[in-house]
Scaffold this motif. Sequence first.
Motif, PDB file in Angstrom:
ATOM      1  N   SER A 151      20.001   3.833  61.085  1.00 31.35           N
ATOM      2  CA  SER A 151      18.791   4.347  60.457  1.00 31.35           C
ATOM      3  C   SER A 151      17.680   3.288  60.527  1.00 31.35           C
ATOM      4  CB  SER A 151      19.097   4.762  59.012  1.00 31.35           C
ATOM      5  OG  SER A 151      18.041   5.494  58.453  1.00 31.35           O
ATOM      6  N   ALA A 152      17.086   2.908  59.392  1.00 29.92           N
ATOM      7  CA  ALA A 152      16.059   1.862  59.421  1.00 29.92           C
ATOM      8  C   ALA A 152      16.646   0.542  59.906  1.00 29.92           C
ATOM      9  CB  ALA A 152      15.442   1.693  58.036  1.00 29.92           C
ATOM     10  N   GLY A 153      17.946   0.326  59.652  1.00 27.58           N
ATOM     11  CA  GLY A 153      18.613  -0.860  60.170  1.00 27.58           C
ATOM     12  C   GLY A 153      18.686  -0.853  61.683  1.00 27.58           C
ATOM     13  N   ALA A 154      18.706   0.350  62.283  1.00 33.21           N
ATOM     14  CA  ALA A 154      18.705   0.449  63.744  1.00 33.21           C
ATOM     15  C   ALA A 154      17.363   0.035  64.314  1.00 33.21           C
ATOM     16  CB  ALA A 154      19.040   1.879  64.169  1.00 33.21           C
ATOM     17  N   ILE A 155      16.274   0.386  63.623  1.00 31.46           N
ATOM     18  CA  ILE A 155      14.956  -0.072  64.055  1.00 31.46           C
ATOM     19  C   ILE A 155      14.906  -1.597  64.003  1.00 31.46           C
ATOM     20  CG2 ILE A 155      12.498  -0.080  63.501  1.00 31.46           C
ATOM     21  CD1 ILE A 155      12.769   2.712  62.430  1.00 31.46           C
ATOM     22  N   ALA A 156      15.377  -2.164  62.883  1.00 27.58           N
ATOM     23  CA  ALA A 156      15.374  -3.615  62.733  1.00 27.58           C
ATOM     24  C   ALA A 156      16.248  -4.283  63.786  1.00 27.58           C
ATOM     25  CB  ALA A 156      15.847  -3.994  61.328  1.00 27.58           C
ATOM     26  N   ALA A 157      17.410  -3.686  64.076  1.00 26.69           N
ATOM     27  CA  ALA A 157      18.300  -4.259  65.086  1.00 26.69           C
ATOM     28  C   ALA A 157      17.664  -4.215  66.470  1.00 26.69           C
ATOM     29  CB  ALA A 157      19.633  -3.510  65.082  1.00 26.69           C
ATOM     30  N   SER A 158      16.974  -3.127  66.782  1.00 28.29           N
ATOM     31  CA  SER A 158      16.345  -2.982  68.099  1.00 28.29           C
ATOM     32  C   SER A 158      15.249  -4.010  68.302  1.00 28.29           C
ATOM     33  CB  SER A 158      15.781  -1.568  68.247  1.00 28.29           C
ATOM     34  OG  SER A 158      16.804  -0.601  68.152  1.00 28.29           O
ATOM     35  N   VAL A 159      14.404  -4.188  67.295  1.00 29.64           N
ATOM     36  CA  VAL A 159      13.317  -5.163  67.458  1.00 29.64           C
ATOM     37  C   VAL A 159      13.866  -6.589  67.437  1.00 29.64           C
ATOM     38  CG1 VAL A 159      11.565  -3.606  66.550  1.00 29.64           C
ATOM     39  CG2 VAL A 159      12.752  -5.139  64.982  1.00 29.64           C
ATOM     40  N   THR A 160      14.981  -6.822  66.734  1.00 28.56           N
ATOM     41  CA  THR A 160      15.602  -8.154  66.743  1.00 28.56           C
ATOM     42  C   THR A 160      16.144  -8.478  68.121  1.00 28.56           C
ATOM     43  OG1 THR A 160      16.186  -8.000  64.396  1.00 28.56           O
ATOM     44  CG2 THR A 160      17.427  -9.572  65.734  1.00 28.56           C
ATOM     45  N   ALA A 161      16.847  -7.511  68.733  1.00 31.32           N
ATOM     46  CA  ALA A 161      17.377  -7.725  70.082  1.00 31.32           C
ATOM     47  C   ALA A 161      16.242  -7.938  71.076  1.00 31.32           C
ATOM     48  CB  ALA A 161      18.237  -6.529  70.492  1.00 31.32           C
ATOM     49  N   ALA A 162      15.167  -7.167  70.930  1.00 23.09           N
ATOM     50  CA  ALA A 162      14.027  -7.334  71.824  1.00 23.09           C
ATOM     51  C   ALA A 162      13.385  -8.710  71.642  1.00 23.09           C
ATOM     52  CB  ALA A 162      13.001  -6.232  71.565  1.00 23.09           C
ATOM     53  N   ALA A 163      13.269  -9.161  70.387  1.00 18.02           N
ATOM     54  CA  ALA A 163      12.690 -10.480  70.127  1.00 18.02           C
ATOM     55  C   ALA A 163      13.575 -11.589  70.686  1.00 18.02           C
ATOM     56  CB  ALA A 163      12.474 -10.669  68.629  1.00 18.02           C
ATOM     57  N   GLU A 164      14.899 -11.425  70.613  1.00 16.32           N
ATOM     58  CA  GLU A 164      15.804 -12.414  71.203  1.00 16.32           C
ATOM     59  C   GLU A 164      15.629 -12.460  72.712  1.00 16.32           C
ATOM     60  OE1 GLU A 164      17.589 -15.369  71.483  1.00 16.32           O
ATOM     61  OE2 GLU A 164      18.266 -14.660  69.517  1.00 16.32           O
ATOM     62  N   TYR A 165      15.463 -11.293  73.319  1.00 17.42           N
ATOM     63  CA  TYR A 165      15.221 -11.220  74.760  1.00 17.42           C
ATOM     64  C   TYR A 165      13.926 -11.944  75.125  1.00 17.42           C
ATOM     65  CZ  TYR A 165      14.845  -9.032  79.402  1.00 17.42           C
ATOM     66  OH  TYR A 165      14.751  -8.800  80.757  1.00 17.42           O
ATOM     67  N   GLY A 166      12.901 -11.818  74.270  1.00 14.52           N
ATOM     68  CA  GLY A 166      11.606 -12.422  74.565  1.00 14.52           C
ATOM     69  C   GLY A 166      11.384 -13.770  73.921  1.00 14.52           C
ATOM     70  N   ARG A 167      12.453 -14.401  73.418  1.00 15.85           N
ATOM     71  CA  ARG A 167      12.316 -15.680  72.699  1.00 15.85           C
ATOM     72  C   ARG A 167      11.554 -16.718  73.527  1.00 15.85           C
ATOM     73  NH1 ARG A 167      15.554 -18.891  68.758  1.00 15.85           N
ATOM     74  NH2 ARG A 167      16.973 -17.117  68.477  1.00 15.85           N
ATOM     75  N   PHE A 168      11.883 -16.830  74.814  1.00 13.03           N
ATOM     76  CA  PHE A 168      11.270 -17.863  75.648  1.00 13.03           C
ATOM     77  C   PHE A 168      10.224 -17.286  76.610  1.00 13.03           C
ATOM     78  CE2 PHE A 168      15.523 -19.507  74.563  1.00 13.03           C
ATOM     79  CZ  PHE A 168      15.155 -20.682  73.935  1.00 13.03           C
ATOM     80  N   ALA A 169       9.772 -16.047  76.356  1.00 20.75           N
ATOM     81  CA  ALA A 169       8.773 -15.436  77.237  1.00 20.75           C
ATOM     82  C   ALA A 169       7.438 -16.169  77.121  1.00 20.75           C
ATOM     83  CB  ALA A 169       8.598 -13.961  76.882  1.00 20.75           C
ATOM     84  N   ALA A 170       6.656 -16.085  78.178  1.00 20.36           N
ATOM     85  CA  ALA A 170       5.329 -16.715  78.176  1.00 20.36           C
ATOM     86  C   ALA A 170       4.459 -16.071  77.100  1.00 20.36           C
ATOM     87  CB  ALA A 170       4.684 -16.560  79.547  1.00 20.36           C
ATOM     88  N   GLN A 171       3.752 -16.918  76.362  1.00 19.75           N
ATOM     89  CA  GLN A 171       2.936 -16.433  75.258  1.00 19.75           C
ATOM     90  C   GLN A 171       1.485 -16.224  75.710  1.00 19.75           C
ATOM     91  OE1 GLN A 171       3.782 -15.601  72.140  1.00 19.75           O
ATOM     92  NE2 GLN A 171       5.948 -16.061  72.458  1.00 19.75           N
ATOM     93  N   PRO A 172       0.921 -15.038  75.427  1.00 16.86           N
ATOM     94  CA  PRO A 172      -0.493 -14.826  75.744  1.00 16.86           C
ATOM     95  C   PRO A 172      -1.380 -15.618  74.791  1.00 16.86           C
ATOM     96  CG  PRO A 172       0.371 -12.960  74.518  1.00 16.86           C
ATOM     97  CD  PRO A 172       1.536 -13.867  74.787  1.00 16.86           C
ATOM     98  N   GLU A 173      -2.604 -15.865  75.199  1.00 18.34           N
ATOM     99  CA  GLU A 173      -3.533 -16.597  74.334  1.00 18.34           C
ATOM    100  C   GLU A 173      -3.852 -15.807  73.069  1.00 18.34           C
ATOM    101  OE1 GLU A 173      -7.019 -17.902  76.321  1.00 18.34           O
ATOM    102  OE2 GLU A 173      -5.943 -18.998  77.890  1.00 18.34           O
ATOM    103  N   SER A 174      -3.956 -14.495  73.214  1.00 16.15           N
ATOM    104  CA  SER A 174      -4.230 -13.639  72.063  1.00 16.15           C
ATOM    105  C   SER A 174      -3.636 -12.266  72.337  1.00 16.15           C
ATOM    106  CB  SER A 174      -5.738 -13.528  71.797  1.00 16.15           C
ATOM    107  OG  SER A 174      -6.391 -12.940  72.913  1.00 16.15           O
ATOM    108  N   VAL A 175      -3.497 -11.463  71.281  1.00 14.67           N
ATOM    109  CA  VAL A 175      -2.975 -10.105  71.433  1.00 14.67           C
ATOM    110  C   VAL A 175      -3.951  -9.138  70.774  1.00 14.67           C
ATOM    111  CG1 VAL A 175      -0.556 -10.788  71.533  1.00 14.67           C
ATOM    112  CG2 VAL A 175      -1.603 -10.339  69.320  1.00 14.67           C
TER     113      VAL A 175
END
Length: 755
Positions: free
Chosen positions: A90-114
Amino acid sequence: MADTDPIAEVKDLHLDDPARYTGRPGGDWLRWSPEQADRHADEDFDRYREYADSSCDLTMRGGTTSGVIYPLAVCSLAQHYVFRSVGGASAGAIAASVTAAAEYGRFAAQPESVPEGSVRPGFAGLAGLVDWMISGTGRARWRMAQLFQPNPELRWAFRLVMAMMQDPKTTGRGRFGALFAALLTAVGAVSVLLLTLLFAVWLAGPFGQVLLVPPDRWNPVGWPVAIAFAVLAALAGGWLVRLIASRLKWGVLAVLLPLVIGVAGLVLWGVRGAHEAVAEAWIASCAAITLGWFVFSFAAVAGFALIYGRTCWPLLAETDRFRFGVVPGAQQCKANRTDRRAGVPKSTGVPPLATWLADRIDELAGVAEEGRSLTFGDLWLGPDAPRTASEAELRELARHSGKRVINLALMTTDISAGRPFRLPFLDSTREEERWQFCESCLEGIVPDHIIEQLKAAGSTSIRCPRHPRITLYWLPEPWDVPIVLAARMSLPLPGLICPVPLCRQGRMHWFSDGGISSNFPIHFFDSLLPRWPTFGLNLDSQGQKVSPDEEVHLPKQDDANPAEPWAKLGGTATAFVSRILDTFLGWRDTMQSALPGFRGRIASVRQGPDEGGMNLFMPPEVIARLALRGHKAGEELKERFTGSSDEVEADGFTQTDRYRWIRMRLALREYRELVRQARARSPLYKARAARYEIPRELAGWFPEQDEGPWPRSEPYTALIESTFDDLSTLASTHLAEPFDGTAPVNPVLRLTPPE
């Protein structure tokens, strides 16, 4: 504490700084899969130990808007740990999905602004999600509520839902006024006219009685009839007043208005003095007015129910047409003036929930510019691997979760089959076990670009059960399924958010809230001998305001018996039914969470009456306060398992070592029970089962099932018999005696089917 500004406190944590999550040295080993790390255990134990001590799994409980608790808890843990497996419902699945995505992007190049509304890759972006929710002003204060956008055909029903959430203290709008507006605009002009007439009759009915049957008409009744009439009126009127007061409290005064008007009519009639009425006539007349008010009230309720029952009937009788929910998830519906009168917040450009989630997942993973959404295969291979893996490699990852760099597992419930499913689905080469989807059925359920990505798996010759003219498409293999589809399949709140329809074997299956079958799947990543803790973030609703020292509860890892869960039942039928629902939905998770080796790694975040749950209109201050509690839970878990604590450990050891010791002892107890069974029962299995002539009906157990004659002899008889001999030897040597001490709760080792 009351004078603090929770929004300022969140910003002062500076969790939106990417450097907080990328400073750990270690090189390529950070992106090893668990099985890859195991292969280095003997040759380089120090590095393997560092890998294990820097890793964790995480599961999160479902709870609708309570999910705002999770992002900063995850950010806290991510400053020390790398997430290897993440799961939720449920809402924990949303949190789990964004956590996994953030782990995937941990070392991704950072834009100057968003851009406004977007987030950075990695965990800095996860903190940015909270900042987006708490930084709105004016109409933008209700960004969370704006994520829930109804099917335009059902906006009248959505108004009723929104009206029930109004509170002058938060939204500035009264609940009854909003509800009145929602009810009035839910029906057509003719129904409004009928309702107006019905209200007029109810309001003026007792006064009309005075005009039609004035007190002097009751002169002939006599005392016995008048008294009986008065007793009946007192009983009926008193019962109705008590009933209404128990629900509306002081609102009962409004319901008494027709009776007051009727009594005023009697007074006016008496003041005129044109006619004379005896005492018993006055009593009978008052009783008649009271009984009239009683009858008019029930007639009004019956008429109200009839009119609104007719309005609601299509929704109830043709629920399938609306896909069993009011909110599709990815269908845009801009609030109009009528909606806003009922409390629906004015649109400020916030997209529907599934569209918003799909965009944020891709931004957190750093793949938003790649033209396709993040998939399970991307997580399994890791961000540093090329996207050119062969099907054989991906199928191997699908079957062995330990080989995945990042493992995401979500819970959903197949309402049609009456069973839970863990997402992604198990891969299968058998066509009859593969899933299909109808693009029309998914339209508005998930964003259009996700449907186009799914269609790349190819079409079938099968027709949709709901749309006979439309041909189904194959659901992609598990590794090609977008993360957002799985999250969308886990989050449907029954009755509000539409479930997700998929097909198999010519039949439609509806996938609803994962919390129906397991709202807190703490068992997801467990094993007899875990490498590292699976942290759990639990939600605990309180019936009263939560004090600062009670915001987070983290049970100790000790030898005490687990605390018995208890909640006050309450005095109403609603409370009783609610507790029944909580029990049958969560008993498994509750018992699992109490086991040794489980409870000491589960942090429960407590919420007050107006926090979390279905409170879509939480002000930014409340959201910030809940997010801070989540951060506090993450800090307490991190402190317990990585550093010093109030419970003294020997030099060089942490409570991670304590956790492994507990799990080792429990595992050895189970091994001892297994070898005792093997010694006692091996004659049954060695004498018969190991030499069993296998018929063709069991040929599916063997890869060479189509080769050779059947029945055939067991090909591994010698290995089976030697295994029983070795287990029996352990039962007579190493595991002959019980280990000292007994766990407070002794778990039971048993086989369970895959979800």
